[in-house]
Design a protein around this motif. Structure first.
Motif, short mmCIF file in Angstrom:
data_model
loop_
_atom_site.label_atom_id
_atom_site.label_comp_id
_atom_site.label_asym_id
_atom_site.label_seq_id
_atom_site.Cartn_x
_atom_site.Cartn_y
_atom_site.Cartn_z
N THR A 9 0.82 -1.20 0.00
CA THR A 9 0.00 0.00 0.00
C THR A 9 0.86 1.26 0.00
O THR A 9 0.62 2.18 -0.78
N SER A 12 2.60 1.67 -3.31
CA SER A 12 1.67 2.11 -4.35
C SER A 12 1.39 3.60 -4.24
O SER A 12 1.38 4.31 -5.25
N THR A 38 -1.62 2.37 -9.05
CA THR A 38 -3.06 2.06 -8.99
C THR A 38 -3.30 0.56 -9.04
O THR A 38 -4.12 0.02 -8.28
N LEU A 41 -2.34 -0.99 -5.77
CA LEU A 41 -3.29 -0.68 -4.70
C LEU A 41 -4.58 -1.47 -4.83
O LEU A 41 -5.04 -2.09 -3.86
N PHE A 42 -5.16 -1.47 -6.02
CA PHE A 42 -6.49 -2.05 -6.17
C PHE A 42 -6.51 -3.51 -6.62
O PHE A 42 -7.50 -4.20 -6.36
N LEU A 43 -5.47 -3.97 -7.27
CA LEU A 43 -5.48 -5.37 -7.73
C LEU A 43 -4.58 -6.28 -6.91
O LEU A 43 -4.61 -7.50 -7.10
N MET A 46 -5.63 -4.54 -2.07
CA MET A 46 -7.01 -4.67 -1.60
C MET A 46 -7.48 -6.12 -1.54
O MET A 46 -8.05 -6.53 -0.52
#
Length: 83
Positions: A9, A12, A38, A41-43, A46
């Motif tokens: 995190t 990122s 990005t 962070l999101f793939l 999270m």
């Protein structure tokens, strides 16, 4: 696992901020840093966080089915009777 997720995190966010900071000089490289940040962070971060936090929990408790609807209605009736 907690520290790996935190590291991903932070990395990122650093990548995204660095991409925005060099956007004036090198636009292509800036877009790559922002995109990789990005994606990280999101793939990556999270889903790892969600897997870690949902371990040992019953998904049935969080689904809206007839049994849970009846429980919610019962709680609402008890709450209104106590007031």
């Amino acid at each position: 696992m907690k520290y790996v997720i935190a590291l991903i995190t932070i990395a990122s966010f650093i990548s995204i901020f660095y991409g925005f900071s060099i956007q004036e000089e090198e636009l292509q490289l800036a877009h790559k840093f922002i995109g990789f940040g990005t994606v990280g962070l999101f793939l990556v971060a999270m889903p790892l966080f969600l897997i870690k936090e949902s371990k040992g929990k019953k998904m049935k408790d969080y689904m809206l089915n007839e049994e849970n609807i009846q429980k919610m209605r019962k709680k609402e009736r008890e709450k209104s009777e106590n007031q």
